[in-house]
Write a protein that holds these residues in place. Structure first.
Motif, mmCIF file in Angstrom:
data_model
loop_
_atom_site.group_PDB
_atom_site.id
_atom_site.type_symbol
_atom_site.label_atom_id
_atom_site.label_comp_id
_atom_site.label_asym_id
_atom_site.label_seq_id
_atom_site.Cartn_x
_atom_site.Cartn_y
_atom_site.Cartn_z
ATOM 1 N N ARG A 125 0.818 -1.219 0.000
ATOM 2 C CA ARG A 125 0.000 0.000 0.000
ATOM 3 C C ARG A 125 0.855 1.273 0.000
ATOM 4 O O ARG A 125 0.518 2.263 -0.661
ATOM 5 C CB ARG A 125 -0.985 -0.044 1.173
ATOM 6 C CG ARG A 125 -2.095 -1.052 0.892
ATOM 7 C CD ARG A 125 -2.831 -1.538 2.117
ATOM 8 N NE ARG A 125 -3.740 -0.555 2.683
ATOM 9 C CZ ARG A 125 -4.629 -0.833 3.634
ATOM 10 N NH1 ARG A 125 -4.716 -2.077 4.112
ATOM 11 N NH2 ARG A 125 -5.424 0.101 4.123
ATOM 12 N N LEU A 126 1.970 1.245 0.713
ATOM 13 C CA LEU A 126 2.833 2.427 0.717
ATOM 14 C C LEU A 126 3.531 2.595 -0.629
ATOM 15 O O LEU A 126 3.646 3.725 -1.142
ATOM 16 C CB LEU A 126 3.866 2.327 1.836
ATOM 17 C CG LEU A 126 3.331 2.347 3.275
ATOM 18 C CD1 LEU A 126 4.489 2.420 4.265
ATOM 19 C CD2 LEU A 126 2.368 3.495 3.513
ATOM 20 N N CYS A 127 4.000 1.500 -1.218
ATOM 21 C CA CYS A 127 4.653 1.604 -2.526
ATOM 22 C C CYS A 127 3.681 2.123 -3.586
ATOM 23 O O CYS A 127 4.042 2.990 -4.403
ATOM 24 C CB CYS A 127 5.205 0.247 -2.944
ATOM 25 S SG CYS A 127 6.707 -0.269 -2.079
ATOM 26 N N ARG A 128 2.483 1.613 -3.590
ATOM 27 C CA ARG A 128 1.503 2.052 -4.580
ATOM 28 C C ARG A 128 1.154 3.533 -4.389
ATOM 29 O O ARG A 128 0.918 4.256 -5.370
ATOM 30 C CB ARG A 128 0.253 1.180 -4.512
ATOM 31 C CG ARG A 128 0.500 -0.245 -4.984
ATOM 32 C CD ARG A 128 -0.736 -1.122 -4.902
ATOM 33 N NE ARG A 128 -0.436 -2.493 -5.256
ATOM 34 C CZ ARG A 128 -0.345 -2.972 -6.490
ATOM 35 N NH1 ARG A 128 -0.522 -2.152 -7.524
ATOM 36 N NH2 ARG A 128 -0.070 -4.244 -6.711
ATOM 37 N N ALA A 129 1.135 3.990 -3.154
ATOM 38 C CA ALA A 129 0.845 5.402 -2.896
ATOM 39 C C ALA A 129 1.968 6.295 -3.412
ATOM 40 O O ALA A 129 1.721 7.360 -3.988
ATOM 41 C CB ALA A 129 0.625 5.628 -1.398
ATOM 42 N N VAL A 130 3.220 5.880 -3.201
ATOM 43 C CA VAL A 130 4.354 6.656 -3.709
ATOM 44 C C VAL A 130 4.301 6.735 -5.226
ATOM 45 O O VAL A 130 4.527 7.800 -5.828
ATOM 46 C CB VAL A 130 5.684 6.034 -3.226
ATOM 47 C CG1 VAL A 130 6.863 6.562 -4.043
ATOM 48 C CG2 VAL A 130 5.901 6.346 -1.752
ATOM 49 N N GLU A 184 1.608 6.388 -7.189
ATOM 50 C CA GLU A 184 0.443 7.162 -7.617
ATOM 51 C C GLU A 184 0.664 8.663 -7.475
ATOM 52 O O GLU A 184 0.252 9.452 -8.327
ATOM 53 C CB GLU A 184 -0.786 6.740 -6.810
ATOM 54 C CG GLU A 184 -2.050 7.512 -7.178
ATOM 55 C CD GLU A 184 -3.248 7.117 -6.340
ATOM 56 O OE1 GLU A 184 -4.297 7.797 -6.463
ATOM 57 O OE2 GLU A 184 -3.147 6.136 -5.568
ATOM 58 N N HIS A 185 1.320 9.068 -6.396
ATOM 59 C CA HIS A 185 1.454 10.496 -6.103
ATOM 60 C C HIS A 185 2.823 11.063 -6.468
ATOM 61 O O HIS A 185 3.057 12.255 -6.258
ATOM 62 C CB HIS A 185 1.185 10.737 -4.611
ATOM 63 C CG HIS A 185 -0.220 10.416 -4.197
ATOM 64 N ND1 HIS A 185 -1.275 11.291 -4.363
ATOM 65 C CD2 HIS A 185 -0.754 9.296 -3.639
ATOM 66 C CE1 HIS A 185 -2.386 10.740 -3.917
ATOM 67 N NE2 HIS A 185 -2.102 9.528 -3.468
ATOM 68 N N ALA A 190 6.142 7.802 1.883
ATOM 69 C CA ALA A 190 4.762 7.508 2.277
ATOM 70 C C ALA A 190 4.759 7.057 3.726
ATOM 71 O O ALA A 190 5.671 6.355 4.174
ATOM 72 C CB ALA A 190 4.151 6.426 1.398
ATOM 73 N N CYS A 208 5.263 14.085 0.940
ATOM 74 C CA CYS A 208 4.900 12.917 1.751
ATOM 75 C C CYS A 208 3.415 12.623 1.591
ATOM 76 O O CYS A 208 2.576 13.519 1.741
ATOM 77 C CB CYS A 208 5.232 13.185 3.224
ATOM 78 S SG CYS A 208 4.782 11.840 4.339
ATOM 79 N N VAL A 209 3.090 11.374 1.294
ATOM 80 C CA VAL A 209 1.692 10.965 1.179
ATOM 81 C C VAL A 209 1.331 10.116 2.395
ATOM 82 O O VAL A 209 2.095 9.260 2.817
ATOM 83 C CB VAL A 209 1.441 10.196 -0.150
ATOM 84 C CG1 VAL A 209 2.330 8.973 -0.256
ATOM 85 C CG2 VAL A 209 -0.025 9.799 -0.281
ATOM 86 N N VAL A 245 -1.064 7.354 4.111
ATOM 87 C CA VAL A 245 -1.863 6.209 3.650
ATOM 88 C C VAL A 245 -2.648 5.648 4.828
ATOM 89 O O VAL A 245 -2.060 5.050 5.743
ATOM 90 C CB VAL A 245 -0.950 5.125 3.050
ATOM 91 C CG1 VAL A 245 -1.780 3.948 2.529
ATOM 92 C CG2 VAL A 245 -0.072 5.709 1.941
#
Length: 224
Positions: free
Chosen positions: A128-133, A135-136, A141, A189-190, A192
């Protein structure tokens, strides 16, 4: 923050196998009477070993190598089978010092940090953290989770960060900075949230006292 497009394009994006996991076990354990928290037994094994095994079992294939940051009983931690690195800075300078040490020794473009005292950390944390990085287009993250009062708050030690941030973190610490959120605020920083109905409500529960250790040990097992 005001990032220019070229700077965003230069950020490395997480790749499967391109994330090193680190268990941060370098604290004083002050609220636990000064014991080495990561070596305290939890369901038959040291707390830090639980965290390490959950890092190694992360879904999605993101995690490659793992390491441990510790400042005491290095031989005991080396028995877990991964490299162990003490803080680069003296006097137990806090979690950012552990992050700095891990970034210094990290050989992949990204690093995932977790504390030694959260033995139920999510198995999809890296995913989930990798996908957020990705995506954004973020530098890092950070997980967020519900706390006892129901508010979802950042859990800053559960952090995915690019190793390109090493120089920035080095400067921040050598200038006397110690607060994680003060440093992460300087970068993209995103946050999550881990508040889905099927998320373990105790996934981010951390152990600061022996009473909390016993309570978490007696809590119902996670459903996933």
């Amino acid at each position: 923050m005001g990032d220019d497009p070229s700077a965003i394009e230069q950020r490395p994006l997480p790749q499967p196998g391109g994330v090193t996991g680190v268990v941060l076990a370098g604290g004083r354990g002050s609220r636990m009477g000064g014991v080495d928290k990561g070596l305290q037994p939890f369901q038959g094994a040291p707390l830090a070993l639980h965290a390490l095994l959950r890092l190694q079992r992360q879904r999605g294939g993101w995690i490659g190598d793992c390491m441990i940051n510790a400042n005491r009983h290095l031989g005991a931690y080396e028995g877990f089978g991964v490299p162990v690195w003490p803080d680069e800075l003296p006097d137990y300078a806090g979690p950012l010092a552990g992050m700095l040490t891990a970034l210094t020794h990290c050989e992949t473009p990204h690093l995932l940090t977790v504390p030694c005292d959260s033995p139920r950390l999510p198995l999809d944390l890296a995913d989930r953290l990798c996908r957020a990085v990705i995506e954004h287009g973020a530098d890092l993250a950070m997980a967020a989770a519900p706390e006892p009062d129901g508010q979802v708050r950042p859990q800053p030690v559960f952090c995915l960060l690019g190793t390109h941030l090493l120089e920035s973190l080095t400067r921040f610490l050598h200038d006397g900075g110690r607060k994680i959120d003060a440093w992460t605020a300087r970068h993209r920083c995103v946050i999550v949230p881990f508040d889905r109905p099927d998320d373990d409500p105790l996934a981010f529960a951390n152990v600061n006292t022996l009473e909390e250790l016993r309570a978490l040990q007696d809590a119902p097992a996670a459903s996933r």
